[in-house]
Enzyme design. Structure first.
Site, mmCIF file in Angstrom:
data_model
loop_
_atom_site.group_PDB
_atom_site.id
_atom_site.type_symbol
_atom_site.label_atom_id
_atom_site.label_comp_id
_atom_site.label_asym_id
_atom_site.label_seq_id
_atom_site.Cartn_x
_atom_site.Cartn_y
_atom_site.Cartn_z
ATOM 1 N N ASP A 121 18.288 16.950 -3.092
ATOM 2 C CA ASP A 121 17.325 17.870 -2.487
ATOM 3 C C ASP A 121 17.752 19.314 -2.748
ATOM 4 O O ASP A 121 18.734 19.791 -2.176
ATOM 5 C CB ASP A 121 17.256 17.592 -0.983
ATOM 6 C CG ASP A 121 16.328 18.535 -0.241
ATOM 7 O OD1 ASP A 121 15.464 19.159 -0.889
ATOM 8 O OD2 ASP A 121 16.469 18.654 0.990
ATOM 9 N N ASP A 300 11.794 23.348 -5.116
ATOM 10 C CA ASP A 300 12.309 22.382 -4.144
ATOM 11 C C ASP A 300 11.979 20.946 -4.552
ATOM 12 O O ASP A 300 10.840 20.502 -4.427
ATOM 13 C CB ASP A 300 11.705 22.696 -2.770
ATOM 14 C CG ASP A 300 12.224 21.789 -1.663
ATOM 15 O OD1 ASP A 300 13.129 20.974 -1.934
ATOM 16 O OD2 ASP A 300 11.721 21.905 -0.536
#
Length: 430
Positions: A121, A300
């Site tokens: 992530d 992201d």
């Protein structure tokens, strides 16, 4: 994101280029992509969509708080609206449904390494694993046992991470030896959870833990994030990692770039505030109409959709023939587009436009009208920036350079046989 219920990227690879002396040339580790916004009949699941957006926005608010605690100053993108939205427990958006991250294998401890599946992530900074003392929502997860590792050290420091959406973890900080893609990192600090929230249960969260790839100013641990520590300890020349999230050869590459995974030059743009992977986006256009210029954007991998400022997204869909406001059917900020004629968007960085295909912009069909599909660009009035998730990243080769710091984008090549050659050159046009 257009995924079937059982969709799995079983062929995903994480490719690691090595130091010329101590490490092998390439190590392949399977990755999986889990999660879906699709119901059993193939139509969109509005609750899953709302929950995913709420989860990522709550994650950003938590990161802004950590940034201010670590640096002593507020993050430039922090907004009172975002803080207000996630300040009150029980907000209807704060339910956790599914998970939508890229995951792969990591090994912890010695002499016998313990194996875990972790989600990668770029929107967070900490490594979190469940521990053997975890009895709440940890069933069917691999659990870290410090007693089984000669290099484990209890730091006697508690941690608690809560993203405001029902996804949280708490426990004790440890350090240990960690191996990822053949790279060994000693005394890496991570959180060992004694409690997972329901959002981290195996039915909702397919991996065992989470590996954040953002900068240290977002960390809740008060120590170097794992990737920062890895680059400090290894002999890698380039402190970079890169994602190619394609259908044919999806991969994460650490330390170098795989030249078979991109086509042409790489355009780099500087990170404006090291914390998140935050850059400036020159413009967004759809069907040839420019709808926004000069806006902050965060890259992201933990977000599936593309999230934009509400006014920008209103202008975006105003340029799409047949687009309809879906507030009453899904929620505020959502739109539908014609399934058979999705638009093409361009996102511009460093003066160069990168295409977001119609397939990437088109989500699942509506249960009430199969000719209308959910648009994968969603508006939010609580954020003064854009979030570029997987729906954009599947269209580009994305390079994250922690040393510069900067983010690079390149076009993807036509599908070819990936032979795993490595590119040592800095093939950029900036």
């Amino acid at each position: 994101m257009q995924l079937s219920v059982a969709f799995v990227f079983s062929s995903l690879l994480i490719l690691a280029a090595a130091s010329p002396v101590e490490l092998p040339n390439a190590i392949h580790i399977p990755l999986t992509k889990r999660g879906s916004f699709t119901t059993g009949d193939g139509t969109v699941d509005p609750q899953a969509l709302r929950a995913h957006v709420a989860q990522r926005l709550a994650n950003y608010q938590r990161g802004f708080i950590a940034y201010e605690q670590n640096t002593g100053k507020p993050h430039p993108l922090a907004s009172p609206e975002l803080a207000k939205r996630f300040a009150v427990p029980g907000n209807e958006y704060l339910s956790s449904v599914g998970n939508y991250m890229w995951s792969g294998t990591m090994h912890v401890g010695n002499p016998t390494a313990q194996t875990f599946q972790v989600d990668f992530d770029t929107g967070s900074s900490d490594l979190i694993l469940p521990g053997v003392s975890c009895t709440e929502n940890c069933d069917n997860h691999a659990k870290y046992d410090p007693a089984a590792s000669a290099s484990a050290k209890d730091l006697h420091t508690p941690f608690s991470v809560s993203y405001g959406d029902g996804t949280s973890a708490s426990g004790e900080q440890y350090s240990d030896t960690i191996i990822l893609a053949g790279y060994q990192t000693d005394n890496a600090v991570f959180g060992v959870s004694s409690k997972y929230s329901s959002g981290m249960a195996s039915s909702q969260f397919g991996a065992d833990g989470m590996l954040g790839l953002a900068f240290g100013s977002l960390s809740h641990m008060g120590a170097d994030p794992f990737m920062v520590k890895l680059f400090k300890q290894t002999k890698l020349r380039d402190h970079i990692f890169a994602f190619a999230l394609t259908k044919e050869y999806p991969e994460l590459t650490i330390g170098r770039m795989n030249k078979w995974s991109y086509d042409g030059p790489i355009t780099y743009v500087p990170v404006t505030t090291p914390g998140y992977w935050q850059i400036m986006m020159d413009a967004v256009s759809v069907n040839g109409t420019t709808v926004v210029q000069n806006v902050p954007a965060i890259v992201d991998t933990g977000t599936t959709l593309v999230l934009g400022r509400k006014a920008d997204v209103v202008a975006f869909y105003a340029a799409v023939p047949g687009a309809q406001d879906a507030t009453s059917e899904i929620g505020e900020g959502y739109y539908t587009i014609p399934c058979d004629n999705p638009p093409v968007a361009n996102l511009t960085f460093g003066g160069r436009a990168f295409t977001m295909s119609g397939e990437s912009l088109r989500g699942d069909p509506m249960a009430s009208d199969a000719s209308r599909c959910v648009g994968n660009v969603v508006g939010s009035d609580s954020q003064p920036f854009w979030i570029l998730g997987d729906r954009f990243l599947t269209n580009v080769y994305a390079v994250f350079d922690m040393a510069a710091p900067r983010v690079g984008f390149a076009n993807l090549p036509p599908p070819v046989d990936n032979s795993g050659d490595w590119d040592d050159s800095d093939d950029s046009d900036n």
